[in-house]
Design a protein around this motif. Structure first.
Motif, PDB file in Angstrom:
ATOM      1  N   UNK A   1     -16.291   2.854  -4.016  1.00  0.00           N
ATOM      2  CA  UNK A   1     -17.727   2.951  -4.273  1.00  0.00           C
ATOM      3  C   UNK A   1     -18.156   1.943  -5.339  1.00  0.00           C
ATOM      4  N   UNK A   2     -17.515   0.769  -5.325  1.00  0.00           N
ATOM      5  CA  UNK A   2     -17.865  -0.251  -6.302  1.00  0.00           C
ATOM      6  C   UNK A   2     -17.041  -0.117  -7.566  1.00  0.00           C
ATOM      7  N   UNK A   3     -17.306  -1.017  -8.512  1.00  0.00           N
ATOM      8  CA  UNK A   3     -16.414  -1.142  -9.663  1.00  0.00           C
ATOM      9  C   UNK A   3     -17.059  -0.728 -10.992  1.00  0.00           C
ATOM     10  N   UNK A   4     -18.195  -0.087 -10.938  1.00  0.00           N
ATOM     11  CA  UNK A   4     -18.736   0.474 -12.178  1.00  0.00           C
ATOM     12  C   UNK A   4     -18.005   1.776 -12.507  1.00  0.00           C
ATOM     13  N   UNK A   5     -18.293   2.323 -13.700  1.00  0.00           N
ATOM     14  CA  UNK A   5     -17.505   3.482 -14.131  1.00  0.00           C
ATOM     15  C   UNK A   5     -17.642   4.685 -13.188  1.00  0.00           C
ATOM     16  N   UNK A   6     -18.865   4.926 -12.718  1.00  0.00           N
ATOM     17  CA  UNK A   6     -19.029   6.047 -11.793  1.00  0.00           C
ATOM     18  C   UNK A   6     -18.260   5.803 -10.508  1.00  0.00           C
ATOM     19  N   UNK A   7     -18.410   4.599  -9.983  1.00  0.00           N
ATOM     20  CA  UNK A   7     -17.768   4.252  -8.709  1.00  0.00           C
ATOM     21  C   UNK A   7     -16.253   4.332  -8.784  1.00  0.00           C
ATOM     22  N   UNK A   8     -15.671   3.804  -9.875  1.00  0.00           N
ATOM     23  CA  UNK A   8     -14.197   3.845  -9.945  1.00  0.00           C
ATOM     24  C   UNK A   8     -13.712   5.252 -10.270  1.00  0.00           C
ATOM     25  N   UNK A   9     -14.572   6.054 -10.896  1.00  0.00           N
ATOM     26  CA  UNK A   9     -14.162   7.430 -11.218  1.00  0.00           C
ATOM     27  C   UNK A   9     -14.048   8.274  -9.957  1.00  0.00           C
ATOM     28  N   UNK A  10     -15.034   8.191  -9.079  1.00  0.00           N
ATOM     29  CA  UNK A  10     -14.971   8.974  -7.837  1.00  0.00           C
ATOM     30  C   UNK A  10     -14.164   8.238  -6.765  1.00  0.00           C
ATOM     31  N   UNK A  11     -13.976   6.940  -6.956  1.00  0.00           N
ATOM     32  CA  UNK A  11     -13.196   6.165  -5.996  1.00  0.00           C
ATOM     33  C   UNK A  11     -11.713   6.474  -6.137  1.00  0.00           C
ATOM     34  N   UNK A  12     -10.960   6.025  -5.149  1.00  0.00           N
ATOM     35  CA  UNK A  12      -9.548   6.380  -5.132  1.00  0.00           C
ATOM     36  C   UNK A  12      -8.638   5.190  -4.938  1.00  0.00           C
ATOM     37  N   UNK A  13      -8.924   4.094  -5.663  1.00  0.00           N
ATOM     38  CA  UNK A  13      -8.069   2.903  -5.573  1.00  0.00           C
ATOM     39  C   UNK A  13      -7.434   2.699  -6.943  1.00  0.00           C
ATOM     40  N   UNK A  14      -6.133   2.882  -6.989  1.00  0.00           N
ATOM     41  CA  UNK A  14      -5.460   2.944  -8.291  1.00  0.00           C
ATOM     42  C   UNK A  14      -5.622   1.655  -9.079  1.00  0.00           C
ATOM     43  N   UNK A  15      -5.572   0.502  -8.387  1.00  0.00           N
ATOM     44  CA  UNK A  15      -5.687  -0.766  -9.113  1.00  0.00           C
ATOM     45  C   UNK A  15      -7.064  -0.935  -9.759  1.00  0.00           C
ATOM     46  N   UNK A  16      -8.051  -0.305  -9.186  1.00  0.00           N
ATOM     47  CA  UNK A  16      -9.399  -0.391  -9.761  1.00  0.00           C
ATOM     48  C   UNK A  16      -9.579   0.570 -10.941  1.00  0.00           C
ATOM     49  N   UNK A  17      -8.678   1.558 -11.050  1.00  0.00           N
ATOM     50  CA  UNK A  17      -8.873   2.636 -12.013  1.00  0.00           C
ATOM     51  C   UNK A  17      -7.972   2.538 -13.237  1.00  0.00           C
ATOM     52  N   UNK A  18      -6.764   2.005 -13.029  1.00  0.00           N
ATOM     53  CA  UNK A  18      -5.723   2.247 -14.028  1.00  0.00           C
ATOM     54  C   UNK A  18      -5.944   1.532 -15.361  1.00  0.00           C
ATOM     55  N   UNK A  19      -6.777   0.503 -15.381  1.00  0.00           N
ATOM     56  CA  UNK A  19      -6.989  -0.264 -16.618  1.00  0.00           C
ATOM     57  C   UNK A  19      -8.059   0.345 -17.532  1.00  0.00           C
ATOM     58  N   UNK A  20      -8.764   1.376 -17.070  1.00  0.00           N
ATOM     59  CA  UNK A  20     -10.040   1.678 -17.722  1.00  0.00           C
ATOM     60  C   UNK A  20     -10.144   3.073 -18.323  1.00  0.00           C
ATOM     61  N   UNK A  21      -9.028   3.517 -18.863  1.00  0.00           N
ATOM     62  CA  UNK A  21      -9.065   4.728 -19.670  1.00  0.00           C
ATOM     63  C   UNK A  21      -9.377   5.972 -18.877  1.00  0.00           C
ATOM     64  N   UNK A  22     -10.154   6.843 -19.469  1.00  0.00           N
ATOM     65  CA  UNK A  22     -10.336   8.182 -18.889  1.00  0.00           C
ATOM     66  C   UNK A  22     -11.433   8.235 -17.833  1.00  0.00           C
ATOM     67  N   UNK A  23     -12.174   7.150 -17.688  1.00  0.00           N
ATOM     68  CA  UNK A  23     -13.249   7.114 -16.676  1.00  0.00           C
ATOM     69  C   UNK A  23     -14.208   8.285 -16.916  1.00  0.00           C
ATOM     70  N   UNK A  24     -14.956   8.674 -15.883  1.00  0.00           N
ATOM     71  CA  UNK A  24     -15.829   9.841 -16.024  1.00  0.00           C
ATOM     72  C   UNK A  24     -14.958  11.086 -16.044  1.00  0.00           C
ATOM     73  N   UNK A  25     -15.333  12.040 -16.851  1.00  0.00           N
ATOM     74  CA  UNK A  25     -14.613  13.311 -16.825  1.00  0.00           C
ATOM     75  C   UNK A  25     -15.231  14.207 -15.742  1.00  0.00           C
TER      76      UNK A  25
END
Ligand SMILES: Cc1ncc(COP(=O)(O)O)c(C=O)c1O
Length: 335
Positions: A42-66
């Protein structure tokens, strides 16, 4: 479904914020949880990577949305390989939503967001009945259902939207690419009349939804979108895919048996060829295919070890043959 006046670039973010704000304006502010899906994009902003499920897009960016949970993805090669259209197996993956609801209580959950057909992680087609099951469960629990139709919107499946194809109406729909033929940046978030009206009860001079971008309502983008919509109408492009889809499907599935091919799948005018990964070097084989295709004069899109196809809606049958023959040659030529 009605068109909201919200026009922005980060559409998934907008949809998630609309969902949270909607519950709040309805006096239901305890609904703050968002549910996405593994292999969702769902794109690469914080909301998008938080609900998204692509590990490479998520793993660098801390806790994301709770407060975010994920449904399992629906891709099941063992049971569904070489299916034309919607696969038979995997409806039970939608029932995981009930488990998440039981874990957190429905009163805490704002929305579920999915791509009707997951595009960026390799064209993952929903199992038969899956989207309807999500609709039934979300409705039962007062949870909003968001379809991210950035890829599936505007004729990709041979219907105006995937919601039409599957006969399932979400509460919020996220669109982009096809809105302007993918050339001028623009997105639109469409919401149900109920959501629209929930924001519109205040005095006229008060801003209804505090969520403006510098480029919201951009006049050039708006002109491009209007012209594109007019072209779709004039050339019947929102439904042309339905006529071409069987030809596309047969051409695509003729690659079964070619070297490295472990799955072929398709729906409407979108399809995928999944390649056997090289042991210890995932993605390398698809990258070789990408380079070989480029050298022979055409561009393919690979993701992981999957070749994803989403040809222009104006493609001819002869061009489909050319495309598939080109891929056949590439597959025969790579290690
Ligand atoms: C389903 C889906 N959602 C969201 C996006 C993100 O769009 P953008 O990069 O314009 O934010 C994409 C891009 O491919 C997409 O396929």
């Amino acid at each position: 479904m009605c068109c909201s006046p919200i026009r922005v670039l980060s559409r998934s973010e907008t949809a998630l914020k609309v969902a949270l704000a909607y519950h709040r304006v309805k006096g239901d502010g305890s609904r703050f949880r968002l549910i996405g899906r593994e292999r969702g994009y769902h794109g690469v902003n914080f909301g998008g990577i938080s609900v998204g499920g692509i590990v490479t897009n998520r793993k660098m960016f801390g806790t994301l949305l709770t407060g975010v949970d994920h449904l399992p993805h629906t891709h099941n090669l063992a049971k569904n390989a070489f299916t034309k259209g919607e696969p038979e197996h995997g409806l039970d993956t939608a029932d995981e939503l009930e488990r998440i609801v039981t874990l957190h209580d429905a009163s805490t959950i704002a929305a579920v967001i999915v791509e009707p057909v997951a595009g960026s992680t390799g064209v993952l087609i929903p199992p038969k009945g899956y989207l309807q099951r999500l609709r039934d469960i979300t409705k039962k629990h007062g949870i909003l259902l968001i379809f991210d139709e950035v890829i599936t919107g505007f004729g990709r499946l041979g219907t105006p939207f995937a919601a039409d194809y599957f006969g399932v109406t979400p509460d919020i729909m996220v669109t982009a690419k096809g809105l302007t033929n993918g050339i001028i940046p623009m997105g639109a978030v469409l919401v149900s009349p109920e959501i629209h009206d929930a924001f519109m009860g205040g005095p006229e001079h008060v801003i209804e939804f505090f969520h403006g971008y510098t480029y919201s309502g951009n006049p050039v983008a708006s002109a491009a979108a209007l012209a594109t919509l007019e072209t779709y109408k004039q050339e019947d492009l929102l439904t042309r895919g339905a006529e071409l889809a069987p030809y596309f499907a047969d051409a695509l599935h003729s690659l079964k048996g070619e070297p490295h091919v472990i799955d072929i799948r398709n729906i409407g005018m979108v399809g995928a060829i999944e390649l056997d990964p090289i042991a210890g070097s995932p993605t390398k084989r698809a990258f070789s295919a990408f380079l070989a295709a480029y050298e022979s004069g055409f561009l393919i899109r690979t993701t992981g070890d999957i070749i994803a196809l989403s040809p222009p809606l104006i493609i001819s049958k002869g061009q489909i043959d050319e495309l598939i023959d080109g891929i056949r040659t590439v597959l025969r030529g790579i290690a």
